[in-house]
Design a protein around this motif. Structure first.
Motif, PDB file in Angstrom:
ATOM      1  N   GLY A 132       0.779  -1.227   0.000  1.00 10.13           N
ATOM      2  CA  GLY A 132       0.000   0.000   0.000  1.00 10.13           C
ATOM      3  C   GLY A 132       0.814   1.282   0.000  1.00 10.13           C
ATOM      4  N   VAL A 133       2.134   1.172  -0.053  1.00 11.90           N
ATOM      5  CA  VAL A 133       3.013   2.349  -0.009  1.00 11.90           C
ATOM      6  C   VAL A 133       3.616   2.582  -1.398  1.00 11.90           C
ATOM      7  CG1 VAL A 133       5.104   3.331   1.005  1.00 11.90           C
ATOM      8  CG2 VAL A 133       3.594   1.901   2.402  1.00 11.90           C
ATOM      9  N   PRO A 134       3.467   3.797  -1.956  1.00 11.25           N
ATOM     10  CA  PRO A 134       4.113   4.085  -3.238  1.00 11.25           C
ATOM     11  C   PRO A 134       5.631   4.228  -3.062  1.00 11.25           C
ATOM     12  CG  PRO A 134       2.765   5.959  -2.514  1.00 11.25           C
ATOM     13  CD  PRO A 134       2.630   4.890  -1.482  1.00 11.25           C
ATOM     14  N   TYR A 171      22.565   3.183 -12.013  1.00 11.90           N
ATOM     15  CA  TYR A 171      22.159   3.285 -10.614  1.00 11.90           C
ATOM     16  C   TYR A 171      20.716   3.745 -10.516  1.00 11.90           C
ATOM     17  CZ  TYR A 171      26.577   2.039  -8.733  1.00 11.90           C
ATOM     18  OH  TYR A 171      27.679   1.314  -8.388  1.00 11.90           O
ATOM     19  N   LEU A 172      20.058   3.218  -9.509  1.00 10.48           N
ATOM     20  CA  LEU A 172      18.653   3.479  -9.285  1.00 10.48           C
ATOM     21  C   LEU A 172      18.462   3.860  -7.826  1.00 10.48           C
ATOM     22  CD1 LEU A 172      15.791   2.917 -10.704  1.00 10.48           C
ATOM     23  CD2 LEU A 172      15.817   0.827  -9.375  1.00 10.48           C
ATOM     24  N   LYS A 173      17.622   4.854  -7.587  1.00 10.47           N
ATOM     25  CA  LYS A 173      17.283   5.221  -6.211  1.00 10.47           C
ATOM     26  C   LYS A 173      15.798   4.963  -6.026  1.00 10.47           C
ATOM     27  CE  LYS A 173      17.159   9.578  -5.022  1.00 10.47           C
ATOM     28  NZ  LYS A 173      17.530  10.928  -4.582  1.00 10.47           N
ATOM     29  N   LEU A 174      15.470   4.212  -4.971  1.00 10.30           N
ATOM     30  CA  LEU A 174      14.084   3.953  -4.609  1.00 10.30           C
ATOM     31  C   LEU A 174      13.753   4.797  -3.387  1.00 10.30           C
ATOM     32  CD1 LEU A 174      14.123   0.072  -4.942  1.00 10.30           C
ATOM     33  CD2 LEU A 174      13.191   1.713  -6.574  1.00 10.30           C
ATOM     34  N   THR A 175      12.629   5.509  -3.426  1.00  8.53           N
ATOM     35  CA  THR A 175      12.247   6.365  -2.302  1.00  8.53           C
ATOM     36  C   THR A 175      10.792   6.128  -1.926  1.00  8.53           C
ATOM     37  OG1 THR A 175      11.666   8.178  -3.790  1.00  8.53           O
ATOM     38  CG2 THR A 175      13.867   8.205  -2.875  1.00  8.53           C
ATOM     39  N   ALA A 176      10.521   6.226  -0.626  1.00 12.56           N
ATOM     40  CA  ALA A 176       9.159   6.100  -0.106  1.00 12.56           C
ATOM     41  C   ALA A 176       9.042   6.976   1.139  1.00 12.56           C
ATOM     42  CB  ALA A 176       8.845   4.650   0.233  1.00 12.56           C
ATOM     43  N   VAL A 208      12.529  -3.691   0.721  1.00 10.36           N
ATOM     44  CA  VAL A 208      13.479  -3.330   1.778  1.00 10.36           C
ATOM     45  C   VAL A 208      13.216  -1.905   2.267  1.00 10.36           C
ATOM     46  CG1 VAL A 208      15.912  -2.843   2.282  1.00 10.36           C
ATOM     47  CG2 VAL A 208      15.288  -4.936   1.082  1.00 10.36           C
ATOM     48  N   VAL A 209      12.992  -0.968   1.342  1.00 10.37           N
ATOM     49  CA  VAL A 209      12.751   0.424   1.717  1.00 10.37           C
ATOM     50  C   VAL A 209      11.524   0.531   2.628  1.00 10.37           C
ATOM     51  CG1 VAL A 209      12.099   2.717   0.858  1.00 10.37           C
ATOM     52  CG2 VAL A 209      13.861   1.425  -0.307  1.00 10.37           C
ATOM     53  N   VAL A 210      10.435  -0.085   2.232  1.00 13.26           N
ATOM     54  CA  VAL A 210       9.188  -0.001   3.010  1.00 13.26           C
ATOM     55  C   VAL A 210       9.372  -0.635   4.388  1.00 13.26           C
ATOM     56  CG1 VAL A 210       6.780  -0.791   3.128  1.00 13.26           C
ATOM     57  CG2 VAL A 210       7.689   0.185   0.995  1.00 13.26           C
ATOM     58  N   LYS A 211       9.963  -1.817   4.435  1.00 15.35           N
ATOM     59  CA  LYS A 211      10.170  -2.496   5.718  1.00 15.35           C
ATOM     60  C   LYS A 211      11.136  -1.722   6.608  1.00 15.35           C
ATOM     61  CE  LYS A 211       9.081  -7.099   4.037  1.00 15.35           C
ATOM     62  NZ  LYS A 211       9.594  -8.435   3.686  1.00 15.35           N
TER      63      LYS A 211
END
Length: 186
Positions: A123-125, A144-149, A176-179
């Motif tokens: 449920g988190v973008p 390289y990629l950056k994931l943000t939430a 991993v980011v969300v957790k």
């Protein structure tokens, strides 16, 4: 002045000074300092399994990129860097993570790179940003990629390299980011 008037004035003054609910606050988050009570070491350890599994890194060189020692609390911001610990003089950079308390007053930082897709994890973008390779990286076959939430006012980031836009590391990294945010936020 009578003792009754003096006591009444003192009581009223203390209520006004302490703000014991006489005036409702419309933005309580601006009055409270929300900091993470978790350590920088916990933040640095959080994506360790991700880098170990997805980059087949048996040994990692992990360091906090803040000026605080890893036993200190994250507070309102923490960041860690991950390199392959292969004994070489210049270990291969794998990526980094960031956890930061979002400030309403802060101006949004412009990310270098191009926006990618948005994934939804529990449920988190989670937003992708495709970054230019760091100057110290010679490999042009990957990018390289950056994931943000953002969850409950906490921004989390995970940066790493991918082979292509459908690399399965992207979905795993988004999880991993969300957790990480949920586990380590204030």
């Amino acid at each position: 002045m009578s003792i009754l008037k003096f006591a009444s004035a003192a009581l009223l003054g203390s209520l006004l000074v302490s703000g014991c609910g006489l005036f409702p606050r419309s933005h309580p988050e601006k009055w409270e300092v929300n900091e993470s009570v978790h350590s920088l070491q916990e933040l640095c350890d959080y994506p360790k399994e991700f880098f170990t599994v997805w980059f087949k890194a048996e040994k990692l060189k992990i360091s906090s990129t803040t000026s605080s020692p890893t036993q200190d609390k994250i507070g309102s911001i923490g960041s860690c860097s991950y390199k392959l610990d292969d004994g070489s003089e210049f270990p291969q950079y794998l990526g980094n993570n960031v956890l930061e308390r979002h400030s309403e007053d802060a101006k949004p930082t412009e990310s270098k790179g191009r926006p990618g897709r948005t994934l939804t994890i529990d449920g988190v973008p989670v937003s992708e940003t495709h970054l230019p390779n760091p100057s110290f990286v010679d490999d042009t076959t990957r990018h390289y990629l950056k994931l943000t939430a953002t969850i409950d006012g906490w921004d989390g980031e995970l940066e790493f390299n991918v082979d292509n836009d459908s690399d399965p590391k992207i979905e795993a990294g988004a999880q991993v980011v969300v957790k990480m945010i949920r586990a380590l936020k204030g």
